[in-house]
Design a protein around this motif. Structure first.
Motif, PDB file in Angstrom:
ATOM      1  N   VAL A   1      -4.051   2.372  -0.305  1.00 22.51           N
ATOM      2  CA  VAL A   1      -3.521   3.701   0.019  1.00 22.51           C
ATOM      3  C   VAL A   1      -3.849   4.021   1.471  1.00 22.51           C
ATOM      4  CG1 VAL A   1      -3.806   6.190  -0.398  1.00 22.51           C
ATOM      5  CG2 VAL A   1      -3.716   4.606  -2.341  1.00 22.51           C
ATOM      6  N   THR A   2      -2.888   4.590   2.188  1.00 20.67           N
ATOM      7  CA  THR A   2      -3.176   5.087   3.537  1.00 20.67           C
ATOM      8  C   THR A   2      -2.904   6.586   3.585  1.00 20.67           C
ATOM      9  OG1 THR A   2      -0.960   4.341   4.207  1.00 20.67           O
ATOM     10  CG2 THR A   2      -2.810   2.960   4.846  1.00 20.67           C
ATOM     11  N   SER A   3      -3.743   7.279   4.345  1.00 22.30           N
ATOM     12  CA  SER A   3      -3.516   8.696   4.600  1.00 22.30           C
ATOM     13  C   SER A   3      -3.549   8.885   6.112  1.00 22.30           C
ATOM     14  CB  SER A   3      -4.612   9.538   3.938  1.00 22.30           C
ATOM     15  OG  SER A   3      -5.852   9.354   4.600  1.00 22.30           O
ATOM     16  N   ASN A   4      -3.081  10.028   6.557  1.00 23.89           N
ATOM     17  CA  ASN A   4      -3.181  10.391   7.970  1.00 23.89           C
ATOM     18  C   ASN A   4      -3.149  11.918   8.046  1.00 23.89           C
ATOM     19  OD1 ASN A   4      -0.432  11.357   8.124  1.00 23.89           O
ATOM     20  ND2 ASN A   4       0.253   9.239   8.295  1.00 23.89           N
ATOM     21  N   PRO A   5      -3.369  12.483   9.227  1.00 23.49           N
ATOM     22  CA  PRO A   5      -3.390  13.947   9.325  1.00 23.49           C
ATOM     23  C   PRO A   5      -2.114  14.619   8.802  1.00 23.49           C
ATOM     24  CG  PRO A   5      -4.406  12.996  11.263  1.00 23.49           C
ATOM     25  CD  PRO A   5      -3.822  11.845  10.491  1.00 23.49           C
TER      26      PRO A   5
ATOM     27  N   THR B   1       5.868 -12.017   5.137  1.00 29.00           N
ATOM     28  CA  THR B   1       5.154 -13.277   5.322  1.00 29.00           C
ATOM     29  C   THR B   1       3.834 -13.147   4.588  1.00 29.00           C
ATOM     30  OG1 THR B   1       4.516 -14.979   6.927  1.00 29.00           O
ATOM     31  CG2 THR B   1       3.923 -12.703   7.475  1.00 29.00           C
ATOM     32  N   GLU B   2       3.069 -14.224   4.535  1.00 26.16           N
ATOM     33  CA  GLU B   2       1.791 -14.171   3.832  1.00 26.16           C
ATOM     34  C   GLU B   2       0.752 -13.395   4.625  1.00 26.16           C
ATOM     35  OE1 GLU B   2       0.332 -17.996   2.644  1.00 26.16           O
ATOM     36  OE2 GLU B   2       2.165 -18.430   1.535  1.00 26.16           O
ATOM     37  N   ASN B   3      -0.130 -12.722   3.891  1.00 20.94           N
ATOM     38  CA  ASN B   3      -1.283 -12.043   4.497  1.00 20.94           C
ATOM     39  C   ASN B   3      -0.920 -10.918   5.451  1.00 20.94           C
ATOM     40  OD1 ASN B   3      -3.113 -13.685   3.086  1.00 20.94           O
ATOM     41  ND2 ASN B   3      -2.861 -15.305   4.607  1.00 20.94           N
ATOM     42  N   VAL B   4       0.067 -10.123   5.070  1.00 23.14           N
ATOM     43  CA  VAL B   4       0.318  -8.877   5.791  1.00 23.14           C
ATOM     44  C   VAL B   4       0.276  -7.739   4.776  1.00 23.14           C
ATOM     45  CG1 VAL B   4       1.700  -9.865   7.670  1.00 23.14           C
ATOM     46  CG2 VAL B   4       2.837  -9.068   5.569  1.00 23.14           C
ATOM     47  N   VAL B   5       0.198  -6.520   5.297  1.00 25.16           N
ATOM     48  CA  VAL B   5       0.242  -5.327   4.464  1.00 25.16           C
ATOM     49  C   VAL B   5       1.484  -4.544   4.864  1.00 25.16           C
ATOM     50  CG1 VAL B   5      -0.953  -3.190   3.821  1.00 25.16           C
ATOM     51  CG2 VAL B   5      -2.290  -5.223   4.451  1.00 25.16           C
ATOM     52  N   ASN B   6       2.156  -3.930   3.906  1.00 25.71           N
ATOM     53  CA  ASN B   6       3.220  -2.987   4.240  1.00 25.71           C
ATOM     54  C   ASN B   6       2.870  -1.691   3.535  1.00 25.71           C
ATOM     55  OD1 ASN B   6       5.680  -1.485   4.507  1.00 25.71           O
ATOM     56  ND2 ASN B   6       6.766  -3.420   4.873  1.00 25.71           N
ATOM     57  N   THR B   7       2.570  -0.653   4.310  1.00 28.21           N
ATOM     58  CA  THR B   7       2.249   0.642   3.687  1.00 28.21           C
ATOM     59  C   THR B   7       3.522   1.472   3.681  1.00 28.21           C
ATOM     60  OG1 THR B   7       0.706   2.481   3.571  1.00 28.21           O
ATOM     61  CG2 THR B   7       1.352   1.812   5.784  1.00 28.21           C
ATOM     62  N   MET B   8       3.962   1.847   2.495  1.00 28.04           N
ATOM     63  CA  MET B   8       5.283   2.470   2.344  1.00 28.04           C
ATOM     64  C   MET B   8       5.181   3.877   1.787  1.00 28.04           C
ATOM     65  SD  MET B   8       7.272  -0.618   0.402  1.00 28.04           S
ATOM     66  CE  MET B   8       6.638  -2.289   0.529  1.00 28.04           C
ATOM     67  N   PRO B   9       5.996   4.782   2.327  1.00 36.83           N
ATOM     68  CA  PRO B   9       6.127   6.074   1.662  1.00 36.83           C
ATOM     69  C   PRO B   9       6.786   5.857   0.289  1.00 36.83           C
ATOM     70  CG  PRO B   9       7.690   5.873   3.503  1.00 36.83           C
ATOM     71  CD  PRO B   9       6.817   4.657   3.530  1.00 36.83           C
ATOM     72  N   GLN B  10       6.615   6.830  -0.584  1.00 34.52           N
ATOM     73  CA  GLN B  10       7.137   6.707  -1.950  1.00 34.52           C
ATOM     74  C   GLN B  10       8.616   6.332  -1.975  1.00 34.52           C
ATOM     75  OE1 GLN B  10       5.096   7.338  -4.881  1.00 34.52           O
ATOM     76  NE2 GLN B  10       6.780   6.116  -5.699  1.00 34.52           N
ATOM     77  N   ALA B  11       9.404   6.937  -1.097  1.00 35.57           N
ATOM     78  CA  ALA B  11      10.853   6.679  -1.106  1.00 35.57           C
ATOM     79  C   ALA B  11      11.169   5.214  -0.822  1.00 35.57           C
ATOM     80  CB  ALA B  11      11.553   7.582  -0.082  1.00 35.57           C
TER      81      ALA B  11
ATOM     82  N   TRP C   1       0.856  -1.180   0.000  1.00 36.85           N
ATOM     83  CA  TRP C   1       0.000   0.000   0.000  1.00 36.85           C
ATOM     84  C   TRP C   1       0.894   1.232   0.000  1.00 36.85           C
ATOM     85  CZ3 TRP C   1      -4.575  -0.912   4.011  1.00 36.85           C
ATOM     86  CH2 TRP C   1      -5.322  -2.028   3.588  1.00 36.85           C
ATOM     87  N   LEU C   2       0.415   2.301  -0.611  1.00 37.99           N
ATOM     88  CA  LEU C   2       1.149   3.569  -0.658  1.00 37.99           C
ATOM     89  C   LEU C   2       0.753   4.426   0.535  1.00 37.99           C
ATOM     90  CD1 LEU C   2       2.859   5.778  -2.170  1.00 37.99           C
ATOM     91  CD2 LEU C   2       0.712   6.427  -3.303  1.00 37.99           C
ATOM     92  N   ASP C   3       1.747   4.885   1.280  1.00 38.03           N
ATOM     93  CA  ASP C   3       1.480   5.727   2.456  1.00 38.03           C
ATOM     94  C   ASP C   3       1.552   7.195   2.045  1.00 38.03           C
ATOM     95  OD1 ASP C   3       0.884   6.198   5.140  1.00 38.03           O
ATOM     96  OD2 ASP C   3       2.982   6.248   5.752  1.00 38.03           O
ATOM     97  N   ASP C   4       0.630   7.604   1.190  1.00 35.84           N
ATOM     98  CA  ASP C   4       0.607   8.990   0.715  1.00 35.84           C
ATOM     99  C   ASP C   4      -0.655   9.199  -0.113  1.00 35.84           C
ATOM    100  OD1 ASP C   4       1.721  11.565   0.542  1.00 35.84           O
ATOM    101  OD2 ASP C   4       2.447  11.169  -1.484  1.00 35.84           O
ATOM    102  N   LEU C   5      -1.154  10.420  -0.100  1.00 31.40           N
ATOM    103  CA  LEU C   5      -2.300  10.760  -0.937  1.00 31.40           C
ATOM    104  C   LEU C   5      -2.335  12.265  -1.148  1.00 31.40           C
ATOM    105  CD1 LEU C   5      -4.867   9.875  -2.435  1.00 31.40           C
ATOM    106  CD2 LEU C   5      -6.112  10.007  -0.281  1.00 31.40           C
ATOM    107  N   SER C   6      -2.674  12.672  -2.358  1.00 33.70           N
ATOM    108  CA  SER C   6      -2.831  14.094  -2.651  1.00 33.70           C
ATOM    109  C   SER C   6      -3.747  14.239  -3.857  1.00 33.70           C
ATOM    110  CB  SER C   6      -1.478  14.742  -2.968  1.00 33.70           C
ATOM    111  OG  SER C   6      -0.952  14.179  -4.161  1.00 33.70           O
TER     112      SER C   6
END
Length: 370
Positions: free
Chosen positions: A45-49, A290-300, A19-24
């Motif tokens: 996609v994940t966003s936060n404040p 491992t199987e069945n996990v999510v990694n939300t990463m910043p673009q870098a 998942w991408l940890d960014d949104l605009s």
């Protein structure tokens, strides 16, 4: 597919949802999010404040000008203006990911939006806002982010019990994660009692990693016998959370929910950008496969994984539990109080999101009244 994208494909094939940890608004307007979904194996996609404070508060962006002009014309409050802007971005991202959502039977293709960080210590307000955000975004693939504070836990249960999908955020300790999983199970049991279709409810538990190392390494200092413990606390904590996840999945209580069509609450690795330049830039990806996990990463971090071009990823979580418990014991022996560390990180996390949100509100206030 370039060799650069092959590493992202290999990671996906190892069972990690990227998942991408960014949104605009720019990512939506330029089509870059759609391109990432098409070419880079991004399935959420994940966003936060803080992310919204950065994207909407960017002095060089004109992407929000038209919407801001309408909001100014209508004389809305600053709170409403910010919610209109952020939910529009999330709705747009949900639409970009709708095919992924359908294809994965609702497991991926998810976009997260957070309840106000000002409500992190208020259960009732968190529930009310979670319901409103769910209604306002109005897409089946939205995830409402609720922090794993003591006050957040009953809100997580209540919201899931109403059939709203939840991303539990700001988890720093395996112990707190156990309480989060309990709230998830109770919420699904409530949803079942409420006659809801459990297969439509999705949840992830966002375990924050790099911040743990930053604080623990700071406490360990550079010298002495504990030097080999530097950079171990984050990954170890995450692995112990996964050990608990596996034990719950093996339980009769879970099996009963699974028989009703429930999906497990996957662990999501968050805060996976490396903050210490001495560590490999993909450390929080490579060590948590491992199987069945999510990694939300910043673009870098996505770029770093792609650039390394790793051809295959092996499981780096299962089989590590004994070592992980030993590392935790070693940290305790070195004088690191993990309960204190993780409470501090939660408090700091809530505060940094509240500060970012306040900064965003202040900036928009100026634009509305300007």
């Amino acid at each position: 597919m370039s060799h650069h994208e092959s590493a992202l494909k290999s990671l996906s094939q190892a069972g990690v949802s990227i998942w991408l940890d960014d949104l605009s608004r720019a990512r939506l307007n330029t089509g870059s999010l759609a391109a990432d979904v098409a070419e880079r194996h991004i399935v959420g996609v994940t966003s936060n404040p803080s992310i919204f404070a950065k994207s909407i508060g960017d002095p060089d962006t004109t992407d929000y000008d038209e919407q801001l002009a309408d909001l100014r014309e209508r004389d809305v409050t600053v709170g409403e203006a910010v919610r209109m802007m952020t939910t529009a971005d999330v709705r747009g991202a949900c639409d970009v990911l709708s095919e992924t959502y359908e294809r994965s039977q609702g497991v991926d293709g998810r976009v997260s939006i957070e309840v106000s960080p000002f409500f992190a210590r208020d259960t009732a307000k968190t529930i009310a806002e979670a319901r409103q955000l769910h209604w306002l975004v109005d897409r089946p693939n939205v995830l409402i982010k609720i922090p794993a504070t003591q006050e957040g836990l009953p809100a997580i249960r209540a919201v899931l019990g109403q059939g709203i999908s939840v991303n539990v955020t700001l988890i720093f300790a395996p112990e707190r994660y156990k309480e989060v999983l309990e709230a998830f199970l109770l919420g699904l049991e409530d949803a079942k009692a409420n006659g809801l279709d459990l297969s439509r409810i999705e949840s992830v538990a966002s375990f924050f990693i790099s911040r743990i190392d930053t604080e623990v390494d700071n406490r360990l200092g550079d010298a002495g016998a504990s030097a080999e413990l530097r950079g171990t606390a984050g990954i170890t904590s995450a692995r112990l959370a996964f050990e608990h996840y596996e034990s719950v999945l093996a339980s009769d209580r879970w099996k009963a929910l699974e028989d009703e069509g429930a999906h497990p609450q996957r662990l999501l690795w968050a805060s996976t950008g490396v903050k210490n330049p001495a560590y490999p830039s993909t450390m929080y990806v490579d060590e948590l496969v491992t199987e069945n996990v999510v990694n939300t990463m910043p673009q870098a971090t996505i770029d770093a994984v792609a650039a390394q071009g790793q051809e295959s990823f092996s499981d780096t979580i299962r089989g590590t539990y004994e070592t992980s418990h030993a590392v935790m014991a070693g940290l305790a022996d070195a004088g690191v109080d993990m309960a204190e560390v993780t409470q501090l990180l939660e408090d700091q996390g809530v505060k940094s999101f509240a500060d970012a949100w306040q900064g965003l509100l202040d900036g928009i206030e100026k634009s509305l009244r300007g």
